[in-house]
Design a protein around this motif. Sequence first.
Motif, mmCIF file in Angstrom:
data_model
loop_
_atom_site.group_PDB
_atom_site.id
_atom_site.type_symbol
_atom_site.label_atom_id
_atom_site.label_comp_id
_atom_site.label_asym_id
_atom_site.label_seq_id
_atom_site.Cartn_x
_atom_site.Cartn_y
_atom_site.Cartn_z
ATOM 1 N N THR A 268 0.734 -1.393 0.031
ATOM 2 C CA THR A 268 0.060 -0.152 0.021
ATOM 3 C C THR A 268 0.873 1.165 0.007
ATOM 4 O OG1 THR A 268 -1.725 -1.184 1.430
ATOM 5 C CG2 THR A 268 -1.948 1.131 1.215
ATOM 6 N N VAL A 269 2.212 1.235 0.689
ATOM 7 C CA VAL A 269 3.027 2.309 0.823
ATOM 8 C C VAL A 269 3.386 2.637 -0.408
ATOM 9 C CG1 VAL A 269 5.086 3.208 1.637
ATOM 10 C CG2 VAL A 269 3.472 2.269 3.200
ATOM 11 N N VAL A 270 4.082 1.759 -1.216
ATOM 12 C CA VAL A 270 4.462 1.668 -2.582
ATOM 13 C C VAL A 270 3.486 2.217 -3.447
ATOM 14 C CG1 VAL A 270 5.327 0.462 -4.713
ATOM 15 C CG2 VAL A 270 6.300 0.078 -2.240
ATOM 16 N N SER A 271 2.099 1.846 -3.653
ATOM 17 C CA SER A 271 1.235 2.099 -4.585
ATOM 18 C C SER A 271 0.580 3.512 -4.234
ATOM 19 C CB SER A 271 0.034 1.276 -4.364
ATOM 20 O OG SER A 271 -1.166 1.582 -5.063
ATOM 21 N N LEU A 272 0.447 4.046 -2.986
ATOM 22 C CA LEU A 272 -0.110 5.288 -2.681
ATOM 23 C C LEU A 272 1.143 6.677 -2.776
ATOM 24 C CD1 LEU A 272 -2.211 4.752 0.619
ATOM 25 C CD2 LEU A 272 -2.830 5.040 -2.027
ATOM 26 N N GLU A 273 2.124 6.189 -2.338
ATOM 27 C CA GLU A 273 3.139 7.367 -2.286
ATOM 28 C C GLU A 273 3.639 7.445 -3.712
ATOM 29 O OE1 GLU A 273 4.119 9.450 0.059
ATOM 30 O OE2 GLU A 273 3.017 8.306 1.451
ATOM 31 N N LEU A 274 3.953 6.197 -4.516
ATOM 32 C CA LEU A 274 4.549 6.598 -5.712
ATOM 33 C C LEU A 274 3.506 7.234 -6.748
ATOM 34 C CD1 LEU A 274 6.765 5.799 -7.701
ATOM 35 C CD2 LEU A 274 6.066 3.531 -8.163
ATOM 36 N N SER A 275 2.338 6.717 -6.524
ATOM 37 C CA SER A 275 1.120 7.540 -7.396
ATOM 38 C C SER A 275 1.246 8.972 -7.246
ATOM 39 C CB SER A 275 -0.126 6.809 -7.273
ATOM 40 O OG SER A 275 -0.697 6.959 -5.782
ATOM 41 N N ARG A 276 1.230 9.424 -6.018
ATOM 42 C CA ARG A 276 0.906 11.119 -5.706
ATOM 43 C C ARG A 276 2.365 11.799 -5.797
ATOM 44 N NH1 ARG A 276 0.048 12.371 0.615
ATOM 45 N NH2 ARG A 276 1.852 11.363 1.616
ATOM 46 N N TRP A 277 3.582 10.960 -5.590
ATOM 47 C CA TRP A 277 4.583 11.880 -5.665
ATOM 48 C C TRP A 277 5.345 11.901 -7.300
ATOM 49 C CZ3 TRP A 277 7.262 14.876 -2.657
ATOM 50 C CH2 TRP A 277 7.552 14.657 -1.348
ATOM 51 N N SER A 278 4.446 11.023 -8.047
ATOM 52 C CA SER A 278 4.926 10.888 -9.553
ATOM 53 C C SER A 278 4.587 12.048 -10.068
ATOM 54 C CB SER A 278 4.607 9.677 -10.365
ATOM 55 O OG SER A 278 3.095 9.630 -9.956
ATOM 56 N N VAL A 279 3.322 12.367 -9.741
ATOM 57 C CA VAL A 279 2.749 13.764 -10.128
ATOM 58 C C VAL A 279 3.370 15.064 -9.989
ATOM 59 C CG1 VAL A 279 0.294 15.206 -10.270
ATOM 60 C CG2 VAL A 279 0.417 12.579 -10.059
ATOM 61 N N VAL A 280 3.821 15.136 -8.778
ATOM 62 C CA VAL A 280 4.912 16.223 -8.123
ATOM 63 C C VAL A 280 6.277 16.202 -8.873
ATOM 64 C CG1 VAL A 280 5.981 17.316 -6.409
ATOM 65 C CG2 VAL A 280 3.642 16.270 -6.040
ATOM 66 N N LEU A 281 6.547 15.035 -9.332
ATOM 67 C CA LEU A 281 7.653 15.133 -9.968
ATOM 68 C C LEU A 281 7.814 15.509 -11.439
ATOM 69 C CD1 LEU A 281 10.640 14.170 -10.483
ATOM 70 C CD2 LEU A 281 9.950 11.759 -11.040
ATOM 71 N N CYS A 282 6.519 15.393 -12.220
ATOM 72 C CA CYS A 282 6.130 15.886 -13.554
ATOM 73 C C CYS A 282 6.343 17.162 -13.331
ATOM 74 C CB CYS A 282 4.793 15.186 -13.843
ATOM 75 S SG CYS A 282 4.793 13.616 -14.339
ATOM 76 N N ALA A 283 5.657 17.835 -12.242
ATOM 77 C CA ALA A 283 5.514 19.247 -12.342
ATOM 78 C C ALA A 283 6.947 19.867 -12.340
ATOM 79 C CB ALA A 283 4.771 19.779 -10.940
ATOM 80 N N PHE A 284 7.741 19.397 -11.388
ATOM 81 C CA PHE A 284 9.244 19.854 -11.587
ATOM 82 C C PHE A 284 10.053 19.522 -12.675
ATOM 83 C CE2 PHE A 284 8.155 19.928 -6.916
ATOM 84 C CZ PHE A 284 9.179 20.790 -6.477
ATOM 85 N N LEU A 285 9.693 18.535 -13.263
ATOM 86 C CA LEU A 285 10.254 18.313 -14.656
ATOM 87 C C LEU A 285 9.737 19.461 -15.666
ATOM 88 C CD1 LEU A 285 10.262 14.384 -15.020
ATOM 89 C CD2 LEU A 285 12.304 15.740 -14.622
ATOM 90 N N PHE A 286 8.629 19.662 -15.695
ATOM 91 C CA PHE A 286 8.192 20.655 -16.560
ATOM 92 C C PHE A 286 8.702 21.951 -16.347
ATOM 93 C CE2 PHE A 286 5.304 24.312 -16.973
ATOM 94 C CZ PHE A 286 4.892 24.328 -18.361
ATOM 95 N N PHE A 287 8.746 22.508 -14.943
ATOM 96 C CA PHE A 287 9.351 23.778 -14.478
ATOM 97 C C PHE A 287 10.923 23.750 -15.006
ATOM 98 C CE2 PHE A 287 11.051 26.829 -11.776
ATOM 99 C CZ PHE A 287 10.128 27.828 -11.923
ATOM 100 N N ALA A 288 11.667 22.605 -14.941
ATOM 101 C CA ALA A 288 12.959 22.474 -15.154
ATOM 102 C C ALA A 288 13.230 22.751 -16.712
ATOM 103 C CB ALA A 288 13.608 21.178 -14.438
ATOM 104 N N PHE A 289 12.575 21.916 -17.467
ATOM 105 C CA PHE A 289 12.806 21.872 -18.900
ATOM 106 C C PHE A 289 12.136 23.078 -19.715
ATOM 107 C CE2 PHE A 289 13.176 17.290 -18.336
ATOM 108 C CZ PHE A 289 14.533 17.081 -18.913
ATOM 109 N N LEU A 290 11.112 23.696 -19.183
ATOM 110 C CA LEU A 290 10.229 24.642 -19.797
ATOM 111 C C LEU A 290 10.452 25.965 -19.349
ATOM 112 C CD1 LEU A 290 7.434 22.654 -21.527
ATOM 113 C CD2 LEU A 290 9.816 23.337 -22.387
ATOM 114 N N VAL A 291 10.776 26.313 -18.105
ATOM 115 C CA VAL A 291 10.896 27.619 -17.168
ATOM 116 C C VAL A 291 12.078 28.085 -17.244
ATOM 117 C CG1 VAL A 291 9.993 28.943 -15.443
ATOM 118 C CG2 VAL A 291 8.418 27.078 -16.452
ATOM 119 N N LEU A 292 12.934 27.204 -16.350
ATOM 120 C CA LEU A 292 14.240 27.614 -15.899
ATOM 121 C C LEU A 292 15.240 27.577 -17.217
ATOM 122 C CD1 LEU A 292 15.166 25.169 -12.849
ATOM 123 C CD2 LEU A 292 14.206 27.477 -13.062
ATOM 124 N N ARG A 293 15.310 26.776 -18.142
ATOM 125 C CA ARG A 293 15.951 26.903 -19.346
ATOM 126 C C ARG A 293 15.653 28.069 -20.252
ATOM 127 N NH1 ARG A 293 20.406 24.302 -20.783
ATOM 128 N NH2 ARG A 293 20.121 24.398 -22.774
#
Length: 296
Positions: A268-293
């Motif tokens: 359950t920990v892997v399922s819940l934590e991975l599912s919600r942190w992956s969305v946050v990671l996508c937001a940080f990746l977007f910012f890193a690639f398309l805003v900071l650069r």
Amino acid sequence: MIPPPPNELFTAFSFVGFLMCVIPFYWHFQARNMGTCLYMAWTGLGCLILCIDSIVWNKNMINRAPVYCDIATRLQVALNSALPACSLCIQRRLYKCSTVTTGVETREEKRREVIVDLFIGLGIPILQIVAEYIVSGRRYVLFEDYGPAHHVVMTPAAFPLFFAWPVAIGAVSFVYCVMNIYHLYKRKRQFKDMPVISSDSSLNKSLYIRLMALSTVEILGTIPLGSFWIAFDIKEGLTKWGSWADIHSYYSVIQQIPSIVWKHNSTTVVSLELSRWSVVLCAFLFFAFLVLRQKR
């Protein structure tokens, strides 16, 4: 077992992720980057919902907002295919730009492309919500320190109706990605001399490369992660499909699970934590690639 990160840490990161998607949205909307706008909208909405959940259900599991929980869990289901679908939109646009030879897009062609992007970026997630209901065993399940989560009964039908969608969409995006790289290599000299790669001047070389990098990283994450979930769930065991009434017999019963229970269950920990942190990671990746650069 390693304990999950503190709930307060996720609250902070998810709110920052929401801001990262909201702040540059207007600029990309002006540039008519539909795939990018959809990516920001889905990711930002996902971060906002998960942030609210982590605040409202911090150290409690009270069923205080049933209607909101229904909406939040349907959005969770949509996100399962929404982000891969948005990456597909981005790769399609890059492919169209990398293969164009001469001529300028007409208004009708631009409108048609927007409609196709909306069908992919909005239509597919909506279809995902409808398909998931077939194998949904409960309206939602409430987890302390997490909030509401959708519940899929692990039958063989759950794979084509829910778990296989990100992998299938990611595979199509991967094909576009390979073709984009091929055309980019084939026309590298022409590409080097072109200040703008789009007839409407909204896609320059720098943005092209950054969009390619963002969507490629998302694809490389989607296919392995989606394949992992399929293998993970098969290993946990499947339930035999009985009937529609059998699958939905406890649909209106809201299960409430305290943190002391689910945080000591590694699955359950892997399922819940991975599912919600992956969305946050996508937001940080977007910012890193398309805003900071972009600001450099």
